[in-house]
Design a protein around this motif. Structure first.
Motif, mmCIF file in Angstrom:
data_model
loop_
_atom_site.group_PDB
_atom_site.id
_atom_site.type_symbol
_atom_site.label_atom_id
_atom_site.label_comp_id
_atom_site.label_asym_id
_atom_site.label_seq_id
_atom_site.Cartn_x
_atom_site.Cartn_y
_atom_site.Cartn_z
ATOM 1 N N ILE A 63 0.857 -1.202 0.000
ATOM 2 C CA ILE A 63 0.000 0.000 0.000
ATOM 3 C C ILE A 63 0.886 1.243 0.000
ATOM 4 C CG2 ILE A 63 -1.415 1.375 1.587
ATOM 5 C CD1 ILE A 63 -3.295 -0.820 1.827
ATOM 6 N N HIS A 64 2.038 1.135 0.666
ATOM 7 C CA HIS A 64 3.010 2.233 0.666
ATOM 8 C C HIS A 64 4.217 1.830 -0.180
ATOM 9 C CE1 HIS A 64 1.102 3.616 4.675
ATOM 10 N NE2 HIS A 64 0.608 4.307 3.664
ATOM 11 N N GLY A 65 4.547 2.671 -1.168
ATOM 12 C CA GLY A 65 5.522 2.289 -2.180
ATOM 13 C C GLY A 65 6.965 2.240 -1.716
ATOM 14 N N ASN A 66 7.275 2.930 -0.600
ATOM 15 C CA ASN A 66 8.678 2.935 -0.141
ATOM 16 C C ASN A 66 8.882 1.952 1.015
ATOM 17 O OD1 ASN A 66 7.215 4.335 1.751
ATOM 18 N ND2 ASN A 66 8.698 5.980 2.013
ATOM 19 N N GLU A 67 8.055 0.871 1.034
ATOM 20 C CA GLU A 67 8.142 -0.118 2.105
ATOM 21 C C GLU A 67 8.326 -1.508 1.484
ATOM 22 O OE1 GLU A 67 4.879 0.600 4.833
ATOM 23 O OE2 GLU A 67 5.298 2.750 4.860
ATOM 24 N N PRO A 68 9.513 -1.748 0.907
ATOM 25 C CA PRO A 68 9.702 -2.962 0.101
ATOM 26 C C PRO A 68 9.673 -4.261 0.891
ATOM 27 C CG PRO A 68 11.776 -1.761 0.310
ATOM 28 C CD PRO A 68 10.710 -0.878 0.889
ATOM 29 N N LYS A 102 7.841 5.885 -3.478
ATOM 30 C CA LYS A 102 7.288 6.934 -2.618
ATOM 31 C C LYS A 102 6.201 6.310 -1.760
ATOM 32 C CE LYS A 102 8.246 11.141 -4.882
ATOM 33 N NZ LYS A 102 8.046 12.003 -5.976
ATOM 34 N N ARG A 103 6.025 6.834 -0.550
ATOM 35 C CA ARG A 103 4.937 6.332 0.314
ATOM 36 C C ARG A 103 3.616 6.359 -0.460
ATOM 37 N NH1 ARG A 103 3.605 5.813 5.753
ATOM 38 N NH2 ARG A 103 1.535 6.486 6.338
ATOM 39 N N GLY A 104 3.303 7.520 -1.044
ATOM 40 C CA GLY A 104 2.099 7.632 -1.849
ATOM 41 C C GLY A 104 2.342 8.591 -2.994
ATOM 42 N N LEU A 144 0.787 -5.439 5.128
ATOM 43 C CA LEU A 144 2.235 -5.473 5.404
ATOM 44 C C LEU A 144 2.909 -4.134 5.109
ATOM 45 C CD1 LEU A 144 1.520 -8.433 5.635
ATOM 46 C CD2 LEU A 144 3.467 -8.995 4.180
ATOM 47 N N HIS A 145 3.649 -3.648 6.112
ATOM 48 C CA HIS A 145 4.296 -2.325 6.027
ATOM 49 C C HIS A 145 5.722 -2.363 6.565
ATOM 50 C CE1 HIS A 145 0.528 0.058 5.354
ATOM 51 N NE2 HIS A 145 0.010 -1.055 5.819
ATOM 52 N N ASP A 146 6.510 -1.339 6.178
ATOM 53 C CA ASP A 146 7.812 -1.085 6.804
ATOM 54 C C ASP A 146 7.700 0.302 7.442
ATOM 55 O OD1 ASP A 146 8.220 -3.239 5.102
ATOM 56 O OD2 ASP A 146 9.895 -2.347 4.013
HETATM 57 ZN ZN ZN Z 1 3.177 1.732 5.563
#
Ligand code: ZN
Length: 361
Positions: A63-68, A102-104, A144-146
């Protein structure tokens, strides 16, 4: 409507972006120019049903692009067999932001589940995720997030935590489950600073510190779908991507035990097999129609084309998560004109593999 009844199913749905065109009327077709078309971005999902009955788990990554860590851990689950219960994985919910790292890219997608503007470029993805929950009817949703930092050291940080919106909701004992998961995971984590606590955002409380969570996917899942939901957060500050993916898999393993889903290979095998991936650019190519002529273009090529060329990129060939990114162009656009030579990056997720260059002759 996806059919989730088949034992093995891969659906790559196609994005129909809303903001696709530079108005043609605004472009005078004189002088030197090229006209590019990009293929639709994939929205990957995969549902599998084991031969033995068990629970139903939905894993949402990216969902957040900078959280690989989150989307690569989800991607690992795309290749396993399910032997008990049912598993549906959406590894790259927000592929545009992943490509941009990017996060978003279009604002924070995890604030768009309570309401979203009809012209928001994220609308299609958000609606698809909602549809997947309604169709698949999971026992539990895992997002799932970082996150930043280490929750154990600073409670304002989200990294290394299992996030719940409430100790209990609608009879779901979210706190109890989260503590069972974290206790088991922490026994396997040697670095104490990396231990994973439970982080309760108390989203339902009148004076919560996190009212913004009422717009999140987990809150939507609980309140609109009556489905248990947890956020799994590893830390952005873990030393490398492999360690982030490992910690996600450790948490997933415990949730899979609790909700009775078994996979093959098992989690221990997946974790011990994690390796940094090195890309060979020969794995990547683009099928194009250049002025109606079919061409397979290898990553790393430079093409010389006449002015006024129509260049349609039909498909991007490479591992899951591969796409072609025009340099300096809005990532929501799928058709545009340029008056100058043009470079594209061939990317797997956030990683640049090679480039392709077009020169007007
Ligand atoms: Zn996140």
């Amino acid at each position: 409507m996806p059919d989730f009844s088949r034992r093995e199913l891969i659906k790559v749905l196609l994005h129909v972006p809303l903001l696709t065109f530079i108005p043609v009327s605004a472009f005078a077709r004189t002088g030197r120019y090229m006209h590019f078309y990009l293929p639709p971005k994939p929205f990957e999902l995969k549902a599998r049903h084991g031969a033995r009955p068990g629970g139903r788990i939905l894993v949402i990554g990216g969902i957040h692009g900078n959280e690989p860590g989150g989307y690569r851990a989800s991607d690992v689950l795309m290749d396993v067999d399910v032997t008990r219960g049912s598993l549906l994985v959406v590894p790259r919910s927000n592929f545009t932001s992943i490509l941009a790292f990017k996060r978003g890219y279009n604002g924070d997608m995890n604030r768009k589940f309570a309401g979203i503007a009809k012209d928001d470029p994220d609308l299609v993805s958000v609606e698809r995720i909602k549809q997947v929950i309604r169709d698949f009817r999971p026992d539990v949703l895992l997002s799932l997030h970082d996150g930043y930092g280490f929750n154990r050291i600073n409670s304002a940080c989200w990294g290394q935590s299992v996030v719940i919106d409430s100790e209990e909701y609608s009879g779901f004992k979210l706190g109890e489950v989260a503590r069972e998961v974290t206790a088991a995971v922490n026994r396997k984590i040697k670095v104490e600073k990396w231990h994973i606590p439970v982080h309760n955002t108390r989203t339902f409380d009148k004076n919560t510190h996190h009212p913004e969570q009422r717009k999140s996917l987990t809150y939507y899942s609980l309140t609109q779908c009556n489905t248990r939901a947890f956020c799994l957060e590893v830390s952005k500050q873990l030393p490398d991507l492999k360690t982030k993916v490992r910690h996600h898999l450790l948490m997933l393993e415990e949730f899979f035990k609790i909700y009775d889903v078994e996979i093959s290979p098992d989690f221990d095998t997946l974790i011990s097999g994690l390796r940094p991936r090195h890309y060979d650019k020969d794995e990547f190519s683009i099928d194009m129609l250049i002025n109606d002529k079919k061409v397979n273009v290898k990553a790393g090529s430079t093409l010389r084309v006449p002015s006024a060329s129509e260049i349609k990129m039909v498909s991007v060939n490479g591992p899951r998560g591969t796409y072609i990114v025009p340099v300096g162009v809005n990532l929501n656009w799928h058709r545009f004109f340029v008056r100058h030579d043009m470079s594209f990056l061939v990317k797997r997720d956030f990683e640049r593999v090679a480039s392709i260059r077009f020169v007007i002759v």
